[in-house]
Design a protein around this motif. Structure first.
Motif, PDB file in Angstrom:
ATOM      1  N   PRO A 238     116.516  38.854  27.070  1.00 56.82           N
ATOM      2  CA  PRO A 238     117.427  37.868  26.378  1.00 56.82           C
ATOM      3  C   PRO A 238     116.824  36.946  25.806  1.00 56.82           C
ATOM      4  O   PRO A 238     117.213  36.265  24.906  1.00 56.82           O
ATOM      5  CB  PRO A 238     118.563  37.650  27.256  1.00 56.82           C
ATOM      6  CG  PRO A 238     118.022  37.981  28.459  1.00 56.82           C
ATOM      7  CD  PRO A 238     117.046  38.283  28.299  1.00 56.82           C
TER       8      PRO A 238
ATOM      9  N   ALA B 209     115.616  35.943  21.732  1.00 55.72           N
ATOM     10  CA  ALA B 209     116.496  34.096  21.319  1.00 55.72           C
ATOM     11  C   ALA B 209     115.826  33.153  20.975  1.00 55.72           C
ATOM     12  O   ALA B 209     116.351  32.959  19.395  1.00 55.72           O
ATOM     13  CB  ALA B 209     117.638  33.488  22.386  1.00 55.72           C
TER      14      ALA B 209
ATOM     15  N   ASP C 222     114.336  35.200  17.453  1.00 55.88           N
ATOM     16  CA  ASP C 222     115.418  34.957  16.105  1.00 55.88           C
ATOM     17  C   ASP C 222     115.332  33.594  15.869  1.00 55.88           C
ATOM     18  O   ASP C 222     115.598  33.328  14.262  1.00 55.88           O
ATOM     19  CB  ASP C 222     116.451  35.315  16.493  1.00 55.88           C
ATOM     20  CG  ASP C 222     116.427  36.869  17.156  1.00 55.88           C
ATOM     21  OD1 ASP C 222     116.298  36.991  16.875  1.00 55.88           O
ATOM     22  OD2 ASP C 222     118.007  37.563  17.972  1.00 55.88           O
TER      23      ASP C 222
ATOM     24  N   THR D  47     107.986  31.593  19.955  1.00 58.31           N
ATOM     25  CA  THR D  47     108.497  31.451  21.419  1.00 58.31           C
ATOM     26  C   THR D  47     107.158  31.610  22.071  1.00 58.31           C
ATOM     27  O   THR D  47     106.989  31.224  23.150  1.00 58.31           O
ATOM     28  CB  THR D  47     108.819  33.440  21.415  1.00 58.31           C
ATOM     29  OG1 THR D  47     109.491  33.468  20.151  1.00 58.31           O
ATOM     30  CG2 THR D  47     109.134  33.808  22.667  1.00 58.31           C
TER      31      THR D  47
END
Length: 403
Positions: free
Chosen positions: A155, A159, A162, A169
């Motif tokens: 998750p 996140a 996104d 990331t």
């Protein structure tokens, strides 16, 4: 963990090392599962190439683990882990710049070096050097925490993607290696085989623990039996669970049923590791491994013989995953019990070679089995492979009984 006197004042460091495991495994091994769609969309990498990065990580670890293990026995783990954190950060940064398959796969070679230097066996060696005769319980607790890596980082990765995209990331993950992981590794104390001021009784006990339970003349045979047992079980545990959803659907379950039943695997594995960590010290590690190596093939043989229902599938996943959880702890602790702390890192490094090769081959092998032979045949082949591991472990147990 931090408050317990049983951890010899190392509680805060052990908590930190548990955090490094979550970050290390979550940002490397588990991240492609979330990155795959973005990598396909942006730079045209198909699923095989994306997960080929994991294969490179495992094979790289197999190639360098023996040399790393010998060095860890001589000088401890702190320097290796610090270098590994930097290498993981560099590899993740290179991965964030990937433009195609060549640069993508090259980044995983760098990550694989960092992974071998700081994670994999190195964490268990650190615990053995810190905790002595309490190693088995602490390794079990550490593996319990490591099981949360995917639950945390899947998750988190989604996140961050996104919000910032996959390249940023990966840069965040690289920064974690430097800002969080590296300082924790730097806090690992220097390793001494024996405390200089230890009383004679403590020295004698420590020397006994370093020798292990296997006589020198039997070490070669014991090594190959352990390698065969855990490589055979690992071939199944790294391959079959990836295809459980497909197997259940082929056997008549709906996709929704197959997904929620397969999702029981994680909690069952963690529960088995927790039980072993709390109570497993009462039994020899090889007998715990023998039980897991028996339960796995029995479940694989039983499932094709019963009508496929949600209850049957759930029972299979719970028991099969519990067996895998027990075996995963034994894989880390049995070499210490058999061969002692003296040369423990080198022994783990040698065991890594056959194990990582089988782990790397497992996903492709089981993809072929499922596609060409179907669910029942795949389960029967899985049982046969695990039976080889059970036979090897049974031979080891008998060898130890004779000794």
């Amino acid at each position: 963990m931090a408050a317990s006197p049983r951890f010899g004042g190392h509680g805060p460091l052990l908590c930190g090392l548990a955090l490094t495991r979550i970050i290390g495994w979550g940002s490397t091994f588990y991240s492609p599962s979330v990155l795959v769609s973005a990598l396909d969309r942006d730079i045209g990498l198909n699923t095989e190439i994306v997960f080929g990065g994991i294969t490179i990580l495992l094979i790289t670890g197999a190639l360098v683990a023996p040399a790393i293990g010998r060095r860890l026995d001589r000088e401890g783990t702190r320097r290796s882990m610090c270098v590994g954190a930097v290498a993981c950060a560099l590899g993740l940064a290179i991965l964030s710049l990937a433009q195609g398959p060549v640069s993508y796969l090259a980044s995983w070679f760098v990550i694989g070096i960092g992974h071998a230097l700081s994670l994999a066996n190195v964490g268990n060696v650190t615990i053995a050097q810190l905790m002595g005769d309490r190693t088995r319980r602490v390794i079990g607790l550490m593996m319990l925490v490591t099981g949360l890596a995917s639950s945390v980082f899947w998750p988190l990765t989604a996140a961050l993607m996104d919000a910032f995209g996959w390249r940023t990331t990966l840069l965040v993950f690289a920064a974690m290696q430097i800002v969080i992981v590296l300082p924790i590794y730097a806090a690992v104390p220097r390793f001494h085989h024996l405390p200089p001021s230890a009383p004679a009784g403590a020295v004698a006990a420590s020397l006994a623990a370093e020798n292990g339970r296997v006589a020198p003349e039997a070490r070669r045979a014991a090594f190959w039996l352990v390698a065969l047992a855990f490589s055979a079980s690992g071939l199944v545990s790294w391959g079959l669970p990836l295809h459980l959803i497909t197997l259940f659907q082929e056997a008549g379950l709906t996709q929704a049923e197959a997904v929620w039943i397969a999702s029981l695997s994680g909690p069952a594995t963690i529960a088995a590791r927790a039980v072993d960590a709390m109570a497993g010290e009462r039994l020899p590690a090889e007998k715990v491994a023998l039980f897991g190596l028996l339960l796995g093939p029995v479940m694989c043989l039983a499932l094709p013989l019963v009508p496929m229902t949600t209850m049957a599938a759930a029972a299979f996943v719970l028991l099969f995953s519990a067996a895998l959880g027990v075996i995963s702890v034994a894989r880390a602790t049995l070499p210490l019990a058999l061969f002692g702390r003296n040369g423990f890192a080198a022994m783990l490094g040698r065991l890594t070679v056959p194990q990582n090769i089988t782990f790397a081959a497992a996903p492709l092998l089981f993809a072929v089995l499922v596609e060409r032979f179907g669910a029942d045949a795949t389960l029967i082949v899985s049982a046969a492979i695990q039976a080889i591991g059970f036979a090897a472990m049974l031979a080891l147990v008998r060898m130890l009984a004779r000794a």
